[in-house]
Design a protein around this motif. Structure first.
Motif, short mmCIF file in Angstrom:
data_model
loop_
_atom_site.label_atom_id
_atom_site.label_comp_id
_atom_site.label_asym_id
_atom_site.label_seq_id
_atom_site.Cartn_x
_atom_site.Cartn_y
_atom_site.Cartn_z
N GLU A 4 -35.37 34.33 -3.34
CA GLU A 4 -35.43 34.54 -4.78
C GLU A 4 -35.34 36.02 -5.13
OE1 GLU A 4 -37.53 32.51 -3.18
OE2 GLU A 4 -37.28 30.55 -4.10
N ILE A 5 -36.02 36.85 -4.35
CA ILE A 5 -35.99 38.29 -4.60
C ILE A 5 -34.60 38.84 -4.34
CG2 ILE A 5 -36.89 40.54 -3.82
CD1 ILE A 5 -39.58 39.04 -3.30
N ASN A 7 -31.81 37.19 -4.61
CA ASN A 7 -30.97 36.72 -5.72
C ASN A 7 -31.21 37.56 -6.97
OD1 ASN A 7 -29.57 34.70 -4.40
ND2 ASN A 7 -31.13 33.16 -4.85
N TYR A 8 -32.47 37.89 -7.23
CA TYR A 8 -32.80 38.75 -8.37
C TYR A 8 -32.11 40.10 -8.24
CZ TYR A 8 -35.33 41.95 -11.36
OH TYR A 8 -35.64 42.93 -12.27
N ILE A 11 -28.36 39.72 -8.84
CA ILE A 11 -28.07 39.55 -10.27
C ILE A 11 -28.26 40.87 -11.00
CG2 ILE A 11 -28.89 38.46 -12.40
CD1 ILE A 11 -29.50 35.96 -10.62
N SER A 12 -29.35 41.54 -10.73
CA SER A 12 -29.64 42.82 -11.39
C SER A 12 -28.53 43.83 -11.11
CB SER A 12 -30.98 43.35 -10.89
OG SER A 12 -31.32 44.53 -11.57
N PRO A 51 -37.23 42.08 -15.48
CA PRO A 51 -37.08 40.64 -15.23
C PRO A 51 -37.10 39.80 -16.51
CG PRO A 51 -38.59 41.58 -13.64
CD PRO A 51 -38.29 42.67 -14.64
N LEU A 54 -33.71 40.15 -18.18
CA LEU A 54 -32.69 39.38 -17.45
C LEU A 54 -32.85 37.90 -17.72
CD1 LEU A 54 -32.39 41.14 -13.97
CD2 LEU A 54 -30.71 41.08 -15.81
N LEU A 55 -34.08 37.43 -17.81
CA LEU A 55 -34.32 36.02 -18.12
C LEU A 55 -33.79 35.68 -19.50
CD1 LEU A 55 -35.50 33.26 -17.44
CD2 LEU A 55 -37.71 34.10 -18.28
#
Length: 112
Positions: A4-5, A7-8, A11-12, A51, A54-55
């Motif tokens: 998950e990190i 992927n974050y 994406i970032s 975060p 981004l959400l």
């Protein structure tokens, strides 16, 4: 959690490309995100969205995810309604729907 990190981070780091390839115009995304235009472009250039931002952007450009959650919740509520006897016969529901459609058509015609 590591996935998950990663992927974050991915994406970032690629948010500018994600936004450019989005079906929505940047101006629309900025407006819906509530971030001022200068701040938005600065954050996009520097890849510094937090975060929560981004959400919010993800919810704007990928609304199907929200819709899926809403649909699952509605299904659960519907099953609970059936279980508790809160149902309407199909014929009654269809007549009510036809009446609502007819009212909307009449309202639309009166607006012209």
């Amino acid at each position: 959690m590591i996935l998950e990190i990663k992927n974050y981070i991915k994406i970032s780091n690629s948010i500018d490309e994600i936004l450019k390839n989005s079906p929505f115009k940047i101006k629309y995304i900025i407006e819906k995100s509530g971030i001022s235009e200068p701040t938005f472009f600065r954050k996009m250039k520097e890849k510094k969205f937090n975060p929560e931002e981004l959400l919010k952007i993800a919810e704007i450009i990928d609304p199907e995810v929200i819709s899926k959650d809403d649909i699952l919740k509605a299904i659960e509520e519907g099953l609970e309604d059936v279980k508790n006897g809160r149902i309407t016969e199909h014929s009654i529901f269809m007549n009510q729907a036809k009446e609502r459609i007819a009212r909307k058509r009449n309202e639309h015609l009166l607006d012209k």
